[in-house]
Design a protein around this motif. Structure first.
Motif, PDB file in Angstrom:
ATOM      1  N   ALA A   1      10.823  -3.482   1.915  1.00 13.49           N
ATOM      2  CA  ALA A   1       9.528  -4.081   1.002  1.00 13.49           C
ATOM      3  C   ALA A   1       9.346  -3.205   1.023  1.00 13.49           C
ATOM      4  CB  ALA A   1       9.115  -5.005   1.972  1.00 13.49           C
ATOM      5  N   GLN A   2       8.470  -2.200   1.550  1.00 17.71           N
ATOM      6  CA  GLN A   2       7.110  -1.223   0.815  1.00 17.71           C
ATOM      7  C   GLN A   2       7.745  -0.085  -0.015  1.00 17.71           C
ATOM      8  OE1 GLN A   2       4.522  -1.010   2.489  1.00 17.71           O
ATOM      9  NE2 GLN A   2       4.065  -2.939   3.904  1.00 17.71           N
ATOM     10  N   CYS A   3       8.757  -0.112  -0.106  1.00 14.87           N
ATOM     11  CA  CYS A   3       9.581   1.243  -0.950  1.00 14.87           C
ATOM     12  C   CYS A   3      10.668   0.807  -1.575  1.00 14.87           C
ATOM     13  CB  CYS A   3       9.952   2.674   0.308  1.00 14.87           C
ATOM     14  SG  CYS A   3       8.815   2.965   0.992  1.00 14.87           S
ATOM     15  N   PRO A   4      11.214  -0.104  -2.415  1.00 19.41           N
ATOM     16  CA  PRO A   4      12.104  -1.130  -2.668  1.00 19.41           C
ATOM     17  C   PRO A   4      12.906   0.122  -3.721  1.00 19.41           C
ATOM     18  CG  PRO A   4       9.666  -1.857  -3.635  1.00 19.41           C
ATOM     19  CD  PRO A   4       9.534  -0.943  -2.763  1.00 19.41           C
ATOM     20  N   GLY A   5      14.062   0.427  -3.679  1.00 23.19           N
ATOM     21  CA  GLY A   5      14.906   1.019  -4.173  1.00 23.19           C
ATOM     22  C   GLY A   5      15.053   2.693  -3.667  1.00 23.19           C
ATOM     23  N   GLY A   6      14.379   2.570  -2.467  1.00 26.46           N
ATOM     24  CA  GLY A   6      14.129   3.113  -1.869  1.00 26.46           C
ATOM     25  C   GLY A   6      12.556   4.806  -2.444  1.00 26.46           C
ATOM     26  N   LEU A   7      11.852   4.447  -3.130  1.00 20.66           N
ATOM     27  CA  LEU A   7      10.531   4.820  -3.830  1.00 20.66           C
ATOM     28  C   LEU A   7       9.482   3.865  -4.009  1.00 20.66           C
ATOM     29  CD1 LEU A   7      11.916   6.145  -7.432  1.00 20.66           C
ATOM     30  CD2 LEU A   7      11.615   7.642  -4.818  1.00 20.66           C
TER      31      LEU A   7
ATOM     32  N   CYS B   1       7.385   7.108   2.382  1.00 21.95           N
ATOM     33  CA  CYS B   1       8.655   7.111   1.919  1.00 21.95           C
ATOM     34  C   CYS B   1       9.452   7.958   1.257  1.00 21.95           C
ATOM     35  CB  CYS B   1       8.320   5.406  -0.018  1.00 21.95           C
ATOM     36  SG  CYS B   1       7.327   3.989   0.698  1.00 21.95           S
ATOM     37  N   HIS B   2       9.005   8.989   0.408  1.00 22.02           N
ATOM     38  CA  HIS B   2      10.202  10.185   0.290  1.00 22.02           C
ATOM     39  C   HIS B   2      10.295  10.376   1.643  1.00 22.02           C
ATOM     40  CE1 HIS B   2      10.387  14.240  -0.457  1.00 22.02           C
ATOM     41  NE2 HIS B   2      11.809  13.735  -1.638  1.00 22.02           N
ATOM     42  N   GLY B   3       9.611  10.552   3.017  1.00 18.73           N
ATOM     43  CA  GLY B   3       9.640  11.239   3.997  1.00 18.73           C
ATOM     44  C   GLY B   3      11.693  10.967   4.607  1.00 18.73           C
TER      45      GLY B   3
ATOM     46  N   PRO C   1       6.228   1.896  -5.035  1.00 17.73           N
ATOM     47  CA  PRO C   1       6.158   1.157  -6.312  1.00 17.73           C
ATOM     48  C   PRO C   1       4.857   2.198  -7.191  1.00 17.73           C
ATOM     49  CG  PRO C   1       6.090  -0.667  -4.982  1.00 17.73           C
ATOM     50  CD  PRO C   1       5.456   0.469  -4.208  1.00 17.73           C
ATOM     51  N   LYS C   2       5.382   1.952  -7.905  1.00 16.57           N
ATOM     52  CA  LYS C   2       4.130   2.489  -9.007  1.00 16.57           C
ATOM     53  C   LYS C   2       3.237   2.614  -8.724  1.00 16.57           C
ATOM     54  CE  LYS C   2       7.253   3.547 -12.618  1.00 16.57           C
ATOM     55  NZ  LYS C   2       7.303   3.805 -14.719  1.00 16.57           N
ATOM     56  N   GLY C   3       1.779   3.498  -8.854  1.00 18.37           N
ATOM     57  CA  GLY C   3       0.497   3.144  -8.309  1.00 18.37           C
ATOM     58  C   GLY C   3       0.260   3.477  -7.272  1.00 18.37           C
ATOM     59  N   SER C   4       1.502   3.118  -6.117  1.00 18.74           N
ATOM     60  CA  SER C   4       0.795   3.152  -4.763  1.00 18.74           C
ATOM     61  C   SER C   4       0.374   4.212  -4.342  1.00 18.74           C
ATOM     62  CB  SER C   4       1.848   2.998  -4.370  1.00 18.74           C
ATOM     63  OG  SER C   4       2.895   2.312  -4.791  1.00 18.74           O
ATOM     64  N   PRO C   5      -0.504   3.860  -3.406  1.00 15.99           N
ATOM     65  CA  PRO C   5      -1.397   5.240  -2.589  1.00 15.99           C
ATOM     66  C   PRO C   5      -0.714   7.178  -2.314  1.00 15.99           C
ATOM     67  CG  PRO C   5      -1.665   3.474  -1.681  1.00 15.99           C
ATOM     68  CD  PRO C   5      -0.593   3.336  -2.082  1.00 15.99           C
ATOM     69  N   ALA C   6      -1.002   7.983  -2.329  1.00 15.53           N
ATOM     70  CA  ALA C   6      -0.177   9.112  -2.233  1.00 15.53           C
ATOM     71  C   ALA C   6       0.952   9.390  -0.787  1.00 15.53           C
ATOM     72  CB  ALA C   6      -0.805  10.407  -2.417  1.00 15.53           C
ATOM     73  N   ASP C   7      -0.350   8.221   0.104  1.00 12.80           N
ATOM     74  CA  ASP C   7       0.619   8.542   1.395  1.00 12.80           C
ATOM     75  C   ASP C   7       1.176   7.363   1.348  1.00 12.80           C
ATOM     76  OD1 ASP C   7      -1.522  10.428   2.344  1.00 12.80           O
ATOM     77  OD2 ASP C   7      -2.629   8.892   3.678  1.00 12.80           O
TER      78      ASP C   7
END
Length: 509
Positions: A445-451, A464-466, A453-459
């Protein structure tokens, strides 16, 4: 070649091997066309691994769904239809079956480019599986009729070279096309040329007599003459008897059983880890699809290609001294490659990972050709396509159908754990925690498609990436451990292999 005898006259008899029905050059051409067919088979089968990350982001898929597309949804009809198609190949023209199958899977691969949803793409992948079911069983049977028993592992290693070739071309071409155009264009471009190849196969490859290369006396014929042996009458009862007879060999003979278990378990780890190697380079190192395709393709083409060929020629050579080497060569190779693979995925720079990955495939892929050779040499000529189909039924239903799904499912669970526990570093801690304390927040839910969402905070983007990168790394490492398990079964297959192969040689005499 001797002249064709006049009508009504019987051609002279010759001792086997004195004068081949087909020239060495023609047999090489046939093997080359079958290699090209198998190469397209693997291009269309595995390209989804290279462009999967682009599909995942575009259609907002989970890794489990990605694993289903690359595994079970392809493998289900592929395995189920393999057996009836193989039974057809025992009676009817094998070249025609291969050509029609090539047209079907190439067309469905091209159609994948038009998919607008996960369900539609899954439907087309089912279609690819339907077509590819008609490739290897008749191909293995043809090769066994063109090449003598002591040359079969070598010939089948050349045919199996289509696996690394297809993986390489699919990765390089697919990655470049997906990056420069789109993943949809990639499917279309790699799919359509297979239709032209199907025409060439049908026009050039001749149907040889069944059992042509067995060691026995036979008439001499001109190169363009093919003797069609009498076909056994069809009956449903007889079909089940034939299947039972082949299964009795595959599962009732200790050496063959453990060769079957070895290839299935090794392939489970190979399909599972391989499906997520391209996404690993994207997620961990931020590389583009074209660069990843080049890296993965060239590594696979070199190391897996060398290993596949070495496995066939080395086992045919060592098998002249003792048949047990048909099992020991794969056992040793798989045992050596496992720690090297794991070491590669523990590196922090993609250049180091790529450099190390050039080595283990040379040892890893030695298992393919000797396994196929033992299976083909263990059954009668009219049961060879069936033997390959039954081998592929269990191999692909479990390995291809389950491997990518297992790894994708494991990565999804590990990603949730690492998203909620970013401080965790041990793979054992992560594996245990993924099922006992995964955390409250939903990674999907927080990282759809593993990323994020656009405009999300940098943290959030960093989290999500880590989590995605660490989970992919650990999921691949777990899958690689299946190679050591497979090595054990190949070692067990060496017990009784000499006696089994001696009995088969006597039965074929």
């Amino acid at each position: 070649m001797p002249p064709v005898s006049q009508a009504g006259a019987k051609p002279p008899l010759s001792q086997a091997g004195a004068q081949p029905l087909y020239s060495k050059g023609y047999k090489a051409a046939v093997l080359g066309l079958l290699l090209a067919t198998y190469t397209f088979n693997f291009i269309d089968r595995t390209i989804i691994a290279t462009i999967g990350q682009a599909i995942k982001v575009d259609l907002k898929l989970t890794d489990t769904q990605l694993g289903l597309l690359g595994g079970l949804y392809f493998a289900l009809l592929y395995t189920l239809l393999g057996i009836p198609i193989a039974r057809m190949a025992e009676r009817w023209n094998r070249v025609t079956i291969i050509s029609i199958s090539l047209v079907i899977w190439s067309g469905f691969t091209a159609l994948c480019g038009s998919a607008a949803s996960f369900a539609q793409l899954a439907l087309y992948r089912f279609g690819v599986g339907v077509g590819e079911a008609g490739c290897s069983p008749p191909s293995h049977s043809l090769i066994s009729d063109y090449y003598a028993p002591k040359q079969r592992a070598s010939a089948l290693s050349i045919y199996s070279f289509g696996i690394p070739l297809g993986t390489m071309f699919g990765a390089v071409a697919g990655g470049w096309l997906a990056q420069e155009f789109s993943w949809r264009v990639a499917f279309v471009i790699v799919g359509l040329p297979g239709i032209l190849l199907a025409v060439l196969v049908k026009l050039i490859v001749k149907e040889p007599p069944r059992g042509h290369s067995e060691v026995k006396e036979r008439p001499l014929e001109a190169e363009d003459v093919v003797i069609e042996p009498a076909k056994p009458p069809f009956s449903l009862v007889n079909e089940f008897k034939e299947l039972g007879a082949v299964m009795a060999v595959l599962f009732g003979k200790w050496p063959v059983l453990h060769m079957m278990l070895g290839v299935t378990i090794a392939s489970f780890g190979s399909y599972g880890s391989g499906a997520f190697v391209p996404p690993y380079f994207v997620r961990t190192y931020g590389l583009g699809l074209a660069q990843v395709g080049l890296i993965v393709g060239l590594i696979g083409g070199f190391s897996a290609g060398v290993g596949t060929l070495v496995g066939g020629f080395l086992t045919d050579w060592s098998g002249k001294r003792s048949a047990k080497w048909y099992a020991l060569v794969p056992a040793i190779g798989l045992l050596i490659c496992t720690p090297i693979y794991i070491t590669a995925y523990l590196q922090t720079h993609w250049q180091t990972t790529a450099l190390i990955l050039l080595v283990p495939g040379i040892f890893h892929y030695t298992y393919l050709a000797p396994t196929f050779g033992v299976v083909q040499n263990s059954v009668e000529p009219r049961r060879r396509a069936t033997a390959t189909a039954l081998l592929f039924f269990f191999l692909n239903l479990i390995a291809l159908g389950g491997g990518p799904v297992f790894t994708g499912w494991l990565i999804d669970h590990l990603a949730r754990f690492h998203f909620n526990h970013p401080e965790a570093s041990s793979i054992f801690h992560a594996l245990g925690g993924s099922f006992t304390d995964p955390g409250a927040a939903s990674f999907t839910a927080q990282c759809p498609g593993g990323l994020a969402p656009k405009g999300s905070p940098a943290d959030l983007a960093k989290a999500c990436h880590g989590a995605m990168a660490r989970a992919t790394q650990q999921g691949i490492i777990v899958s690689l451990c299946f190679y050591a398990w497979a090595a054990l079964h190949y070692a067990l297959a060496a017990i009784g292999m000499v006696k089994h192969m001696r009995e088969r040689a006597a039965a074929q005499a």
